[in-house]
Design a protein around this motif. Structure first.
Motif, PDB file in Angstrom:
ATOM      1  N   GLU A 144       0.889  -1.154   0.000  1.00 26.13           N
ATOM      2  CA  GLU A 144       0.000   0.000   0.000  1.00 26.13           C
ATOM      3  C   GLU A 144       0.931   1.208   0.000  1.00 26.13           C
ATOM      4  O   GLU A 144       1.957   1.198   0.699  1.00 26.13           O
ATOM      5  N   PHE A 145       0.617   2.241  -0.776  1.00 25.86           N
ATOM      6  CA  PHE A 145       1.528   3.387  -0.845  1.00 25.86           C
ATOM      7  C   PHE A 145       0.767   4.706  -0.781  1.00 25.86           C
ATOM      8  O   PHE A 145      -0.423   4.770  -1.093  1.00 25.86           O
ATOM      9  N   ALA A 146       1.498   5.734  -0.385  1.00 27.33           N
ATOM     10  CA  ALA A 146       0.991   7.105  -0.407  1.00 27.33           C
ATOM     11  C   ALA A 146       2.170   8.038  -0.636  1.00 27.33           C
ATOM     12  O   ALA A 146       3.226   7.869  -0.035  1.00 27.33           O
ATOM     13  N   VAL A 147       1.978   8.995  -1.518  1.00 26.58           N
ATOM     14  CA  VAL A 147       2.946  10.072  -1.716  1.00 26.58           C
ATOM     15  C   VAL A 147       2.228  11.338  -1.275  1.00 26.58           C
ATOM     16  O   VAL A 147       1.148  11.654  -1.763  1.00 26.58           O
ATOM     17  N   LYS A 148       2.858  12.043  -0.330  1.00 24.08           N
ATOM     18  CA  LYS A 148       2.215  13.205   0.289  1.00 24.08           C
ATOM     19  C   LYS A 148       3.073  14.447   0.142  1.00 24.08           C
ATOM     20  O   LYS A 148       4.284  14.356  -0.067  1.00 24.08           O
ATOM     21  N   ASP A 149       2.437  15.608   0.292  1.00 21.96           N
ATOM     22  CA  ASP A 149       3.221  16.838   0.368  1.00 21.96           C
ATOM     23  C   ASP A 149       3.666  17.036   1.816  1.00 21.96           C
ATOM     24  O   ASP A 149       3.321  16.234   2.696  1.00 21.96           O
ATOM     25  N   ALA A 150       4.438  18.071   2.082  1.00 27.61           N
ATOM     26  CA  ALA A 150       4.997  18.283   3.423  1.00 27.61           C
ATOM     27  C   ALA A 150       3.922  18.505   4.480  1.00 27.61           C
ATOM     28  O   ALA A 150       4.130  18.221   5.652  1.00 27.61           O
ATOM     29  N   GLY A 151       2.749  18.962   4.060  1.00 28.11           N
ATOM     30  CA  GLY A 151       1.647  19.173   4.993  1.00 28.11           C
ATOM     31  C   GLY A 151       0.837  17.917   5.281  1.00 28.11           C
ATOM     32  O   GLY A 151      -0.098  17.947   6.068  1.00 28.11           O
ATOM     33  N   GLY A 152       1.188  16.812   4.643  1.00 24.25           N
ATOM     34  CA  GLY A 152       0.496  15.548   4.876  1.00 24.25           C
ATOM     35  C   GLY A 152      -0.652  15.268   3.923  1.00 24.25           C
ATOM     36  O   GLY A 152      -1.314  14.237   4.032  1.00 24.25           O
ATOM     37  N   ARG A 153      -0.891  16.148   2.952  1.00 26.62           N
ATOM     38  CA  ARG A 153      -1.967  15.921   1.975  1.00 26.62           C
ATOM     39  C   ARG A 153      -1.523  14.844   0.992  1.00 26.62           C
ATOM     40  O   ARG A 153      -0.442  14.929   0.398  1.00 26.62           O
ATOM     41  N   ALA A 154      -2.343  13.823   0.824  1.00 23.64           N
ATOM     42  CA  ALA A 154      -2.016  12.745  -0.113  1.00 23.64           C
ATOM     43  C   ALA A 154      -2.125  13.264  -1.543  1.00 23.64           C
ATOM     44  O   ALA A 154      -3.168  13.795  -1.940  1.00 23.64           O
ATOM     45  N   LEU A 155      -1.056  13.120  -2.295  1.00 21.33           N
ATOM     46  CA  LEU A 155      -1.053  13.467  -3.715  1.00 21.33           C
ATOM     47  C   LEU A 155      -1.440  12.257  -4.556  1.00 21.33           C
ATOM     48  O   LEU A 155      -2.085  12.382  -5.589  1.00 21.33           O
ATOM     49  N   ALA A 156      -1.016  11.081  -4.093  1.00 28.21           N
ATOM     50  CA  ALA A 156      -1.342   9.814  -4.750  1.00 28.21           C
ATOM     51  C   ALA A 156      -1.335   8.726  -3.699  1.00 28.21           C
ATOM     52  O   ALA A 156      -0.539   8.761  -2.762  1.00 28.21           O
ATOM     53  N   GLU A 157      -2.243   7.779  -3.855  1.00 24.62           N
ATOM     54  CA  GLU A 157      -2.260   6.618  -2.965  1.00 24.62           C
ATOM     55  C   GLU A 157      -2.882   5.450  -3.690  1.00 24.62           C
ATOM     56  O   GLU A 157      -3.631   5.625  -4.655  1.00 24.62           O
ATOM     57  N   GLY A 158      -2.542   4.258  -3.249  1.00 29.36           N
ATOM     58  CA  GLY A 158      -3.070   3.060  -3.878  1.00 29.36           C
ATOM     59  C   GLY A 158      -2.350   1.825  -3.388  1.00 29.36           C
ATOM     60  O   GLY A 158      -1.716   1.839  -2.325  1.00 29.36           O
ATOM     61  N   ARG A 159      -2.448   0.771  -4.179  1.00 32.18           N
ATOM     62  CA  ARG A 159      -1.783  -0.500  -3.886  1.00 32.18           C
ATOM     63  C   ARG A 159      -1.025  -0.939  -5.124  1.00 32.18           C
ATOM     64  O   ARG A 159      -1.433  -0.637  -6.246  1.00 32.18           O
ATOM     65  N   ALA A 160       0.050  -1.676  -4.902  1.00 33.22           N
ATOM     66  CA  ALA A 160       0.849  -2.160  -6.029  1.00 33.22           C
ATOM     67  C   ALA A 160       1.376  -3.556  -5.725  1.00 33.22           C
ATOM     68  O   ALA A 160       1.727  -3.861  -4.592  1.00 33.22           O
ATOM     69  N   VAL A 161       1.427  -4.373  -6.757  1.00 36.14           N
ATOM     70  CA  VAL A 161       2.037  -5.694  -6.670  1.00 36.14           C
ATOM     71  C   VAL A 161       3.366  -5.631  -7.405  1.00 36.14           C
ATOM     72  O   VAL A 161       3.441  -5.177  -8.554  1.00 36.14           O
ATOM     73  N   VAL A 162       4.419  -6.081  -6.727  1.00 34.54           N
ATOM     74  CA  VAL A 162       5.755  -6.137  -7.308  1.00 34.54           C
ATOM     75  C   VAL A 162       6.137  -7.608  -7.433  1.00 34.54           C
ATOM     76  O   VAL A 162       6.054  -8.364  -6.463  1.00 34.54           O
ATOM     77  N   VAL A 163       6.522  -8.007  -8.641  1.00 33.60           N
ATOM     78  CA  VAL A 163       7.015  -9.360  -8.889  1.00 33.60           C
ATOM     79  C   VAL A 163       8.535  -9.304  -8.727  1.00 33.60           C
ATOM     80  O   VAL A 163       9.198  -8.444  -9.307  1.00 33.60           O
ATOM     81  N   LEU A 164       9.072 -10.210  -7.931  1.00 32.46           N
ATOM     82  CA  LEU A 164      10.490 -10.180  -7.563  1.00 32.46           C
ATOM     83  C   LEU A 164      11.328 -11.190  -8.318  1.00 32.46           C
ATOM     84  O   LEU A 164      10.859 -12.291  -8.621  1.00 32.46           O
ATOM     85  N   ASN A 165      12.566 -10.811  -8.569  1.00 30.69           N
ATOM     86  CA  ASN A 165      13.590 -11.731  -9.095  1.00 30.69           C
ATOM     87  C   ASN A 165      13.107 -12.574 -10.262  1.00 30.69           C
ATOM     88  O   ASN A 165      13.345 -13.775 -10.314  1.00 30.69           O
ATOM     89  N   THR A 166      12.436 -11.944 -11.192  1.00 29.11           N
ATOM     90  CA  THR A 166      11.935 -12.659 -12.354  1.00 29.11           C
ATOM     91  C   THR A 166      12.717 -12.219 -13.575  1.00 29.11           C
ATOM     92  O   THR A 166      12.513 -11.112 -14.076  1.00 29.11           O
ATOM     93  N   PRO A 167      13.638 -13.030 -14.047  1.00 31.78           N
ATOM     94  CA  PRO A 167      14.410 -12.621 -15.225  1.00 31.78           C
ATOM     95  C   PRO A 167      13.521 -12.564 -16.466  1.00 31.78           C
ATOM     96  O   PRO A 167      12.594 -13.365 -16.616  1.00 31.78           O
ATOM     97  N   LEU A 168      13.805 -11.597 -17.296  1.00 35.24           N
ATOM     98  CA  LEU A 168      13.068 -11.501 -18.563  1.00 35.24           C
ATOM     99  C   LEU A 168      13.599 -12.548 -19.524  1.00 35.24           C
ATOM    100  O   LEU A 168      14.809 -12.790 -19.565  1.00 35.24           O
ATOM    101  N   PRO A 169      12.724 -13.151 -20.323  1.00 38.04           N
ATOM    102  CA  PRO A 169      13.219 -14.129 -21.317  1.00 38.04           C
ATOM    103  C   PRO A 169      14.009 -13.382 -22.386  1.00 38.04           C
ATOM    104  O   PRO A 169      13.782 -12.195 -22.629  1.00 38.04           O
ATOM    105  N   PRO A 170      14.930 -14.070 -23.049  1.00 41.87           N
ATOM    106  CA  PRO A 170      15.688 -13.416 -24.119  1.00 41.87           C
ATOM    107  C   PRO A 170      14.740 -12.999 -25.236  1.00 41.87           C
ATOM    108  O   PRO A 170      13.747 -13.676 -25.497  1.00 41.87           O
ATOM    109  N   ALA A 171      15.065 -11.904 -25.875  1.00 45.29           N
ATOM    110  CA  ALA A 171      14.243 -11.414 -26.987  1.00 45.29           C
ATOM    111  C   ALA A 171      14.313 -12.409 -28.135  1.00 45.29           C
ATOM    112  O   ALA A 171      15.376 -12.939 -28.461  1.00 45.29           O
ATOM    113  N   THR A 172      13.194 -12.651 -28.752  1.00 48.23           N
ATOM    114  CA  THR A 172      13.121 -13.535 -29.901  1.00 48.23           C
ATOM    115  C   THR A 172      12.935 -12.680 -31.145  1.00 48.23           C
ATOM    116  O   THR A 172      12.002 -11.869 -31.178  1.00 48.23           O
ATOM    117  N   PRO A 173      13.784 -12.857 -32.154  1.00 46.07           N
ATOM    118  CA  PRO A 173      13.618 -12.041 -33.363  1.00 46.07           C
ATOM    119  C   PRO A 173      12.286 -12.374 -34.031  1.00 46.07           C
ATOM    120  O   PRO A 173      11.804 -13.518 -33.956  1.00 46.07           O
TER     121      PRO A 173
END
Length: 158
Positions: free
Chosen positions: A125-154
């Motif tokens: 869950e995330f929030a980016v706020k200004d110095a006064g504490g007003r939320a500029l953006a908030e939400g949820r995010a899923v991060v996939v970890l340590n997943t190598p990208l497959p090699p590009a196929t021509p």
């Protein structure tokens, strides 16, 4: 939230896979096993790599939050570990209170809280706020970890 270790921009850049001007965070303020709080004034820089002719648009705030999530993983990892790649798989329930944020006068406050996860993915869950504490953006995010990208196929020439 405790503050076992604070970091400046150089320390942050050693723990995330972003470098140069693409490292958007200036300071790690506090963190623990569950959450992280960072601050930055990089949104005020004229050479911010996310800046367009229209300024810094609100959806870019998700990148600031994603870097805080990456840093959270970096500070939880062993000190000698290389920054590992993670990929933002989804952002949900994101709400923006501004259209752009390059005109925010003070440092941005970037917060991320780990809600669940395992060795392959993490929900924050995330929030980016200004110095006064007003939320500029908030939400949820899923991060996939340590997943190598497959090699590009021509492309096929058939």
């Amino acid at each position: 939230m405790t503050t076992p270790q604070t970091l400046d921009r150089a320390g942050i850049a050693r723990r995330i896979p972003h470098s140069g001007s693409m490292c958007l965070l200036d300071r790690l303020e506090a963190w623990d096993a569950e959450a992280i709080h960072c601050s930055t004034a990089s949104h005020a820089l004229p050479d911010n790599p996310l800046r367009t002719a229209s300024g810094l648009m609100a959806p870019n705030l998700v990148e600031y939050a994603a870097q805080a999530m990456a840093l959270h993983g970096g500070v939880l990892a062993p000190d000698d570990a290389e920054p590992s790649a993670g990929f933002l798989a989804s952002a949900r329930n994101v709400r923006f209170a501004v259209d752009r944020f390059d005109d925010v006068a003070d440092a941005l406050q970037v917060h991320a809280k780990r809600l669940s996860g395992d060795a392959s993915q993490v929900l924050y869950e995330f929030a980016v706020k200004d110095a006064g504490g007003r939320a500029l953006a908030e939400g949820r995010a899923v991060v996939v970890l340590n997943t190598p990208l497959p090699p590009a196929t021509p492309p096929s020439t058939k």
